[in-house]
Design a protein around this motif. Structure first.
Motif, PDB file in Angstrom:
ATOM      1  N   VAL A  26     -17.011   8.623  44.315  1.00  0.00           N
ATOM      2  CA  VAL A  26     -18.007   9.247  45.258  1.00  0.00           C
ATOM      3  C   VAL A  26     -16.954  10.012  46.706  1.00  0.00           C
ATOM      4  CG1 VAL A  26     -19.277   8.530  47.664  1.00  0.00           C
ATOM      5  CG2 VAL A  26     -19.523   7.044  46.171  1.00  0.00           C
ATOM      6  N   VAL A  27     -16.085   9.372  46.292  1.00  0.00           N
ATOM      7  CA  VAL A  27     -14.181  10.184  47.166  1.00  0.00           C
ATOM      8  C   VAL A  27     -14.469  12.264  46.152  1.00  0.00           C
ATOM      9  CG1 VAL A  27     -11.720  10.046  48.031  1.00  0.00           C
ATOM     10  CG2 VAL A  27     -13.963   8.380  48.702  1.00  0.00           C
ATOM     11  N   GLY A  28     -14.483  11.594  44.887  1.00  0.00           N
ATOM     12  CA  GLY A  28     -14.004  12.561  44.702  1.00  0.00           C
ATOM     13  C   GLY A  28     -14.716  13.402  43.819  1.00  0.00           C
ATOM     14  N   THR A  29     -15.827  12.918  44.153  1.00  0.00           N
ATOM     15  CA  THR A  29     -17.388  13.589  44.406  1.00  0.00           C
ATOM     16  C   THR A  29     -17.150  15.100  45.678  1.00  0.00           C
ATOM     17  OG1 THR A  29     -18.878  12.577  42.648  1.00  0.00           O
ATOM     18  CG2 THR A  29     -19.557  14.262  43.611  1.00  0.00           C
ATOM     19  N   HIS A  30     -17.350  14.188  46.790  1.00  0.00           N
ATOM     20  CA  HIS A  30     -16.771  14.365  48.428  1.00  0.00           C
ATOM     21  C   HIS A  30     -15.353  16.258  47.867  1.00  0.00           C
ATOM     22  CE1 HIS A  30     -16.477  15.762  52.128  1.00  0.00           C
ATOM     23  NE2 HIS A  30     -15.565  15.317  52.248  1.00  0.00           N
ATOM     24  N   ILE A  31     -14.299  15.297  47.131  1.00  0.00           N
ATOM     25  CA  ILE A  31     -13.599  16.265  47.222  1.00  0.00           C
ATOM     26  C   ILE A  31     -14.329  18.004  46.805  1.00  0.00           C
ATOM     27  CG2 ILE A  31     -10.797  17.066  46.718  1.00  0.00           C
ATOM     28  CD1 ILE A  31     -10.841  13.756  47.484  1.00  0.00           C
TER      29      ILE A  31
END
Length: 226
Positions: A26-31
């Motif tokens: 989830v965080v990687g996709t946000h980045i």
């Protein structure tokens, strides 16, 4: 413009490899979607690299019995920096549902093979599980126009990322790239109006429905977003 971001502490955990597989996704996709957080993570990674590289060089090349010579150490480091990365796995950049096609950000696209079949939940809600083999429950959630998730809070944490579209709750409106982290201290009723919305969401514990007849769903909430 993206207005809801992971905290700097979460970004540091991401860069350090200390997040769960589901939160990493989830965080990687946000980045992928957020230039501000991408720049922050690059700065964190550079700082971590400098610290760990200095420590590694000191350990390997320290003058002691059996230690590498400076020449050997320099050759090893040069080989590491010149090594070729493995070709990236083939990725699927699009996902389709109900006649809509959505572009997947890079991190999610690389994990497209983990996305299961779409199933209809209730009302105007759809779910596709993302199998990450960890303790969380990670799903793509599609909300048609006019959809609503009953009012709920969380027994643990819920991280939600808007991939495409917009949804609202009692607190704000959330658009492409917005990252929302909620826990038991906050309850909300996610809904869409005239637009649909595709989100990526992960839970580390079931939802807890708090209003009206929806409370009857609580014994089954672990299944609702499985």
């Amino acid at each position: 413009m993206i207005k809801s971001h992971p905290s700097e502490a979460i970004l540091y955990q991401y860069a350090s490899g200390d997040l769960s597989a589901s939160m990493t996704l989830v965080v990687g996709t946000h980045i992928d979607m957020c230039p501000v957080c991408k720049r922050t993570v690059c700065e964190i990674e550079e700082d971590l690299c400098n610290k760990h590289l200095d420590s590694l060089v000191e350990t390997i090349c320290a003058p002691s019995k059996g230690a590498m010579s400076k020449t050997q150490c320099d050759q090893m480091l040069e080989a590491i920096f010149n090594s070729q990365a493995k070709p990236a796995a083939q990725r699927e950049d699009l996902i389709s549902l109900e006649g809509r096609r959505f572009n997947l950000p890079t991190t999610l696209a690389h994990n497209a093979h983990r996305i299961g079949e779409w199933t209809h939940l209730v009302g105007k809600l759809w779910r596709a599980p993302v199998d990450l083999s960890d303790d969380g429950q990670t799903n793509l959630i599609y909300m048609e126009p006019g959809a609503q998730v009953p009012e709920h809070t969380h027994k643990g944490q819920e991280a939600t990322l808007v991939i495409d579209g917009v949804f609202n709750d009692e607190h704000d409106a959330y658009y492409d790239g917005d990252f929302i982290l909620l826990d038991a201290d906050r309850k909300h009723t996610p809904r869409t109006a005239t637009e649909d919305c595709l989100t990526l969401a992960t839970l580390d514990a079931p939802l807890f429905f708090t209003s009206g007849i929806s409370r009857l769903l609580n014994p089954f909430s672990s299944l609702f977003f499985r």
